[in-house]
Design an enzyme around this catalytic site. Sequence first.
Site, mmCIF file in Angstrom:
data_model
loop_
_atom_site.group_PDB
_atom_site.id
_atom_site.type_symbol
_atom_site.label_atom_id
_atom_site.label_comp_id
_atom_site.label_asym_id
_atom_site.label_seq_id
_atom_site.Cartn_x
_atom_site.Cartn_y
_atom_site.Cartn_z
ATOM 1 N N GLU A 122 -53.682 16.302 11.255
ATOM 2 C CA GLU A 122 -53.507 17.190 12.047
ATOM 3 C C GLU A 122 -52.694 18.186 12.572
ATOM 4 O O GLU A 122 -52.580 18.330 12.903
ATOM 5 C CB GLU A 122 -53.700 16.118 13.165
ATOM 6 C CG GLU A 122 -54.285 15.229 13.989
ATOM 7 C CD GLU A 122 -54.333 14.118 15.121
ATOM 8 O OE1 GLU A 122 -55.388 13.514 15.392
ATOM 9 O OE2 GLU A 122 -52.903 14.139 15.181
HETATM 10 C C1 ACM Z 1 -53.879 9.977 13.475
HETATM 11 O O1 ACM Z 1 -53.884 9.334 14.004
HETATM 12 N N1 ACM Z 1 -53.582 11.288 13.811
HETATM 13 C C2 ACM Z 1 -53.492 9.225 11.806
#
Ligand code: ACM
EC number: 3.2.1.52
Length: 547
Positions: free
Chosen positions: A335
Amino acid sequence: MKKLLYVALAWLLLAACAKEKKPVDPADFHIIPKPASLTPGTEVLDWDNKKIAIIARTADEKNVGNLLAEFLKTKNLNATVTEFSDDADKIAFYTAEDPALGNEGYTLVVDEKGVSLTAAAGAGLFYGIQTLLQLIPENGKTVPYVTITDQPRFAYRGLHLDVSRHMFPPDFIKKYIDLLAHHKFNRFHWHLTEDQGWRIEIKKYPKLQEIAAYRKETVIGHARDADPKNPKDFDGKRYGGYYTQEEVKDIIKYAADRYVTIIPEIEMPGHALAALSAYPELGCTGGPYQAATTFGVFDDVFCAGKEETFTFLEGVLDEVITLFPSKYIHIGGDECPKDKWEVCPHCKKRMKAENRKNTHELQSYFIQRIEKYINSKDRQIIGWDEILEGGLAPNATVMSWRGEEGGIAAARQNHDVIMTPTGWCYFDYYQDTTSENEPLAIGGYLPVSKVYSYEPIPAVLTADEAKHILGVQANLWTEYIPTPEHVEYMMYPRACAMAEVAWTAKENRNYEDFLTRLDTHFKHLDAWDVHYAKHLQHAADSTVSKK
Ligand code: ACM
Ligand code: ZN
């Protein structure tokens, strides 16, 4: 004649009583995770008012013996750990090579001679003892005769905990480790850094402790329902803290005594707002930044162009590597928005100099450079599956979380994989749709039955590719989980189901059978004061999603 009949009847009654003197109950053999092979006996070893000697000679035998003696004390049984004894009931450990059992397997025999436990290594002895603890009923006075031979299906059996969104005291981290080790997990993935707080002391960078460890306040209720500009949607309370290096060392030792390896995670290049709040020069714009007071994904990340970023991260990793003996260091990688990189002169210069066509390839540069550094210290990286984008670092192990696709792609590229797809492994999801009283969760729906159904080896992989699936892990992200009790509520009994996915042979798994054993297992969890989700054990399946 009548008298003779009475005598015969009395004798028969006596004989029946004698037989019933040592009853065994099928529940006595309810072990989670289910062992590979279990042959029940028909009598019990009676420890009432007996002296118990735990015969232990090697360092591992003594370590496990001491842990067992501590447990027996909680059942008011006094056991002495000793190298030799001939006047007591014996619990004897034998360390012996048995290639069939590997380092984590064991053979446990309870019979008229006492308890004997054979394993090739300390981990196997430890797991044998965990099984023995479940064989001892609540009163603690007896153990049923039994022969068990056992070994794990997967080498990597992990549970994760995010201590950044909410932090939990060192004593609770130890309890978390105790519980996971009891369920025969062998990896604790400790998620230590995030946008909302940096939780590990790094002596070279004191502002991580002074500034990055704290956020100004925390959003009330669900982040998606809050107005970032409305003070009423925030609690106004400074929140934070960090684990000192002394506390970290103590926890690592505690885990090692229970044959658990702690894998630390230092997030990069995203989820870095807390670090940037302390060292704004490491962001593309130079800040100012503040640790996030709400939850989600934030645009400000470590600048991939500036050399200072790598100097900082290498300094952090030096201390992390000195503290943690783990072969794997988790570097995050998930992310990471690229918006700031797209317009940052430092990042653009880096892309040009390194011949990277786009910002995905820039992230790949970032991770490969960090991998090189970690490899130079004789360690390996694990990253979330986004590290596939732009090209995998040569020796990276991939944690597949956005489904199984990342894991499948990585295995096909001959990279090792840990499976932790959201649909089966995200314990921050709701576990029930029927109760009005379920505490606020991030979303999703993952009942214990679905956890249990998980098969970590994707059917599309060839046998050779499947060898790269090292194992499986369940994750607990704690945006909406502020207390230790709430952590336990989300973890158990789902972690019991995951323990069986990770340990038990596929052909030995059966959900109905698991539920029967779980009923017995809850008594152990009660004895250990675990705040598990009591009302959910037989909750009807539902496909309703709260997302
Ligand atoms: C995650 O759940 N962002 C690895
Ligand atoms: Zn930049």
